[in-house]
Design a protein around this motif. Structure first.
Motif, mmCIF file in Angstrom:
data_model
loop_
_atom_site.group_PDB
_atom_site.id
_atom_site.type_symbol
_atom_site.label_atom_id
_atom_site.label_comp_id
_atom_site.label_asym_id
_atom_site.label_seq_id
_atom_site.Cartn_x
_atom_site.Cartn_y
_atom_site.Cartn_z
ATOM 1 N N ALA A 47 0.861 -1.177 0.000
ATOM 2 C CA ALA A 47 0.000 0.000 0.000
ATOM 3 C C ALA A 47 0.900 1.230 0.000
ATOM 4 C CB ALA A 47 -0.912 0.008 1.223
ATOM 5 N N LYS A 48 0.579 2.206 -0.861
ATOM 6 C CA LYS A 48 1.401 3.407 -0.917
ATOM 7 C C LYS A 48 0.591 4.574 -1.472
ATOM 8 C CE LYS A 48 3.545 1.855 -5.278
ATOM 9 N NZ LYS A 48 4.826 1.462 -5.906
ATOM 10 N N PRO A 49 0.895 5.779 -1.011
ATOM 11 C CA PRO A 49 0.189 6.958 -1.514
ATOM 12 C C PRO A 49 0.390 7.106 -3.023
ATOM 13 C CG PRO A 49 1.436 7.495 0.457
ATOM 14 C CD PRO A 49 1.879 6.130 0.035
ATOM 15 N N LYS B 198 7.640 7.684 2.012
ATOM 16 C CA LYS B 198 6.792 7.967 3.167
ATOM 17 C C LYS B 198 5.452 7.242 3.037
ATOM 18 C CE LYS B 198 8.652 12.686 3.802
ATOM 19 N NZ LYS B 198 9.235 12.596 5.131
ATOM 20 N N ALA B 199 5.023 6.614 4.139
ATOM 21 C CA ALA B 199 3.717 5.947 4.230
ATOM 22 C C ALA B 199 3.576 4.766 3.281
ATOM 23 C CB ALA B 199 2.586 6.950 4.018
ATOM 24 N N VAL B 200 4.681 4.219 2.804
ATOM 25 C CA VAL B 200 4.647 2.975 2.033
ATOM 26 C C VAL B 200 4.735 1.817 3.018
ATOM 27 C CG1 VAL B 200 5.808 1.548 0.321
ATOM 28 C CG2 VAL B 200 5.736 4.029 0.030
ATOM 29 N N LYS B 201 3.863 0.834 2.856
ATOM 30 C CA LYS B 201 3.854 -0.265 3.818
ATOM 31 C C LYS B 201 3.524 -1.595 3.143
ATOM 32 C CE LYS B 201 1.975 -1.734 8.280
ATOM 33 N NZ LYS B 201 3.320 -2.031 8.821
ATOM 34 N N LYS B 202 4.257 -2.613 3.548
ATOM 35 C CA LYS B 202 3.924 -3.976 3.133
ATOM 36 C C LYS B 202 2.746 -4.445 3.974
ATOM 37 C CE LYS B 202 5.934 -8.624 2.742
ATOM 38 N NZ LYS B 202 7.140 -9.455 3.028
ATOM 39 N N ILE B 203 1.712 -4.940 3.304
ATOM 40 C CA ILE B 203 0.476 -5.342 3.968
ATOM 41 C C ILE B 203 0.374 -6.867 3.930
ATOM 42 C CG2 ILE B 203 -2.024 -5.125 3.987
ATOM 43 C CD1 ILE B 203 -0.643 -2.493 4.536
ATOM 44 N N ASN B 204 0.325 -7.468 5.108
ATOM 45 C CA ASN B 204 0.370 -8.934 5.182
ATOM 46 C C ASN B 204 -0.997 -9.598 5.269
ATOM 47 O OD1 ASN B 204 3.355 -9.407 5.315
ATOM 48 N ND2 ASN B 204 3.134 -8.078 7.100
ATOM 49 N N PHE C 40 -4.531 6.476 -2.040
ATOM 50 C CA PHE C 40 -3.439 5.500 -2.081
ATOM 51 C C PHE C 40 -3.753 4.414 -3.088
ATOM 52 C CE2 PHE C 40 -6.326 3.896 1.183
ATOM 53 C CZ PHE C 40 -6.330 2.523 1.015
ATOM 54 N N MET C 41 -2.795 3.551 -3.314
ATOM 55 C CA MET C 41 -3.010 2.422 -4.198
ATOM 56 C C MET C 41 -2.630 1.136 -3.477
ATOM 57 S SD MET C 41 0.112 2.424 -6.964
ATOM 58 C CE MET C 41 -0.725 3.665 -7.911
ATOM 59 N N VAL C 42 -3.300 0.086 -3.857
ATOM 60 C CA VAL C 42 -2.963 -1.258 -3.394
ATOM 61 C C VAL C 42 -2.354 -1.977 -4.586
ATOM 62 C CG1 VAL C 42 -3.853 -3.451 -2.525
ATOM 63 C CG2 VAL C 42 -4.805 -1.289 -1.677
#
Length: 354
Positions: free
Chosen positions: A105-107, A114-120, A136-138
Motif C-alpha cells: 500500500a502506498k500513496p 513515506k507511508a509505504v507499507k507492506k500489507i500482510n 493511495f493504491m494497493v
C-alpha cells in the motif's frame, strides 16, 4: 569515546553528507538552477521534459496516471483507492482484481517512501485504510527481490537514449549471533541507528527478540535511502547490451525523456537482456541521480552529478518546448511547491500512525 562519534546520530549525519537535508546538499548549487530558469525566460523549464506526466514528474505526479504509460507486463498490477473509501469497497476491489496477500500500500503521490507499507493481511489493510488521509493504491508485491535505480534520458529527436547512473539498493539487514537482541544488532550499525525510531514503531516488543546464530533478517523491505537502504553506485554495469534493452522499454513510454526507473529483478543477466523485471516507480524531472549517495562518493562528486543532470534536463526541456510544450510560470510553481509541502505534512502524519 570513539563510539560517541561513530554511533551518535548527530555525528553520523555531520560526517556523512549523504544524510544531510535536501537544502543542505542542494542549497549551494541553487544558483545554477536559477541560471537555467533565467535562460528559459524566467520560467521553470522542467515541466516540458516529460510532457505526458504532470509537471514533468518534478513534484505531485500521481502514480495511477504513470503506471498506464508503462508497457503491459512491466509493472505490478494495482488499483487506486481514493481517500475515505469504505473498507467494504476496498474488499470488493480485492476480490475483483483477485489480489492475494502480501501486498503493498502506498500513496498515489509519494515522497521518499513515506507511508509505504507492506500489507500482510486484511487487518493490516483495514488499519492502513483507516489512517490514510490521502489517496493511495494497493499493489501486488513484485516477485523479484533485488532492486536498482536506473537513470535514463533521451534527447528529443535522437534515436537512442542513454543511461547516466545505476544504483543498487541494499536494504537494512542484520545477522543474528544467538545472543544479541534485534535492538542491539541494529544499534551496532551507524546507518541503522538513524532509523531506530521507525524500527521501534515497526517491531514493537519484537525488537527485543534474539535472532539465532546465522539467522539473517531484512529489517525493512523498502529500497529507499531515507528509510535506511544503502545505495551502491553500479553505473559501470551500463554496457551496450544493458543500455539497448532499457532504451527499448523506455521508448515505449509515451512522452518519457528524462528520469529514474526503480526496478525489481532477480537475475542481472535477465535484466541486462530486458527480461523478467518490474518497474515499481517511474520518477521524472524531480529525480535525483541517486548513485551519488554511494558512501564512497564525495559531496563534490554529488554536486557535479546534479549539475550535469540539470543541464541534460534543460536541453531536453528546451527541445520539447520548441515543439510546443509549455514551461511552468513562477506563479504556477509557487502553487505547486505549496501543495507539495501540505501533502508531505499529510504523509508524515500518516507515517507516524503506521
Amino acid at each position: 569515546m570513539r563510539k560517541l562519534f561513530t554511533h551518535h546520530p548527530f555525528f553520523i549525519r555531520l560526517f556523512h553528507w549523504e544524510y544531510w537535508s535536501f537544502t543542505a546538499i542542494y542549497g549551494w548549487i541553487y544558483p545554477v538552477f536559477t541560471l537555467l530558469c533565467i535562460r528559459a525566460g524566467g520560467k521553470f523549464f522542467f515541466t516540458a521534459a516529460n510532457p505526458t506526466i504532470k509537471y514533468g514528474g518534478f513534484l505531485m505526479e500521481q502514480k495511477q496516471d504513470i503506471y498506464p504509460l508503462l508497457p503491459n507486463g512491466y509493472y505490478p498490477l494495482f488499483f487506486h483507492v481514493p481517500a475515505q473509501t469504505s473498507f467494504t469497497q476496498i474488499e470488493e476491489l480485492l476480490q475483483q482484481h483477485q489480489f492475494t496477500f502480501p501486498l503493498i500500500a502506498k500513496p498515489v503521490i509519494g515522497m521518499q517512501g513515506k507511508a509505504v507499507k507492506k500489507i500482510n493481511n486484511v487487518d493490516e489493510l483495514k488499519h492502513y485504510a483507516a489512517i490514510c488521509t490521502v489517496d493511495f493504491m494497493v499493489q501486488e508485491l513484485s516477485p523479484y527481490t533485488k532492486e536498482v535505480g536506473i537513470f535514463y534520458h533521451r534527447i528529443p529527436g535522437e534515436a537512442n537514449g542513454r543511461i547516466t547512473g545505476i544504483v543498487a539498493k541494499e536494504p537494512m539487514t542484520v545477522e543474528g549471533d544467538g545472543v544479541s537482541t534485534l535492538y542491539e544488532l541494529i544499534m551496532n550499525v551507524p546507518r541503522y541507528i538513524l532509523q531506530i525510531d521507525a524500527l521501534k514503531q515497526m517491531y514493537g516488543k519484537d525488537i527485543l527478540q534474539v535472532l539465532k546464530k546465522g539467522e539473517v533478517k531484512v529489517l525493512a523491505p523498502y529500497g529507499n535511502h531515507a528509510r535506511g537502504s544503502k545505495f551502491i553506485d553500479r553505473t559501470e554495469k551500463a554496457d551496450a547490451t544493458f543500455v539497448a534493452s532499457i532504451d527499448a522499454v523506455c521508448q515505449q513510454i509515451d512522452g518519457f525523456h528524462y528520469g529514474r526507473l526503480d526496478v525489481m529483478y532477480n537475475d542481472w543477466e535477465d535484466l541486462q537482456q530486458g527480461k523478467n523485471f518490474h518497474i515499481i516507480e517511474l520518477n521524472g524531472a524531480g529525480s535525483d541521480p541517486t548513485h551519488m549517495y554511494d558512501p564512497k562518493h564525495t559531496l563534490l562528486f554529488a554536486w557535479k552529478e546534479i549539475i550535469k543532470h540539470w543541464f541534460i534536463l534543460w536541453r531536453i526541456s528546451k527541445k520539447n518546448h520548441a515543439k510546443g510544450h509549455r514551461y511552468m510560470t513562477i506563479k504556477e510553481a509557487v502553487a505547486m511547491f505549496k501543495s507539495n509541502a501540505a501533502h508531505v505534512k499529510q504523509l508524515d502524519a500518516v507515517a507516524l500512525k503506521l
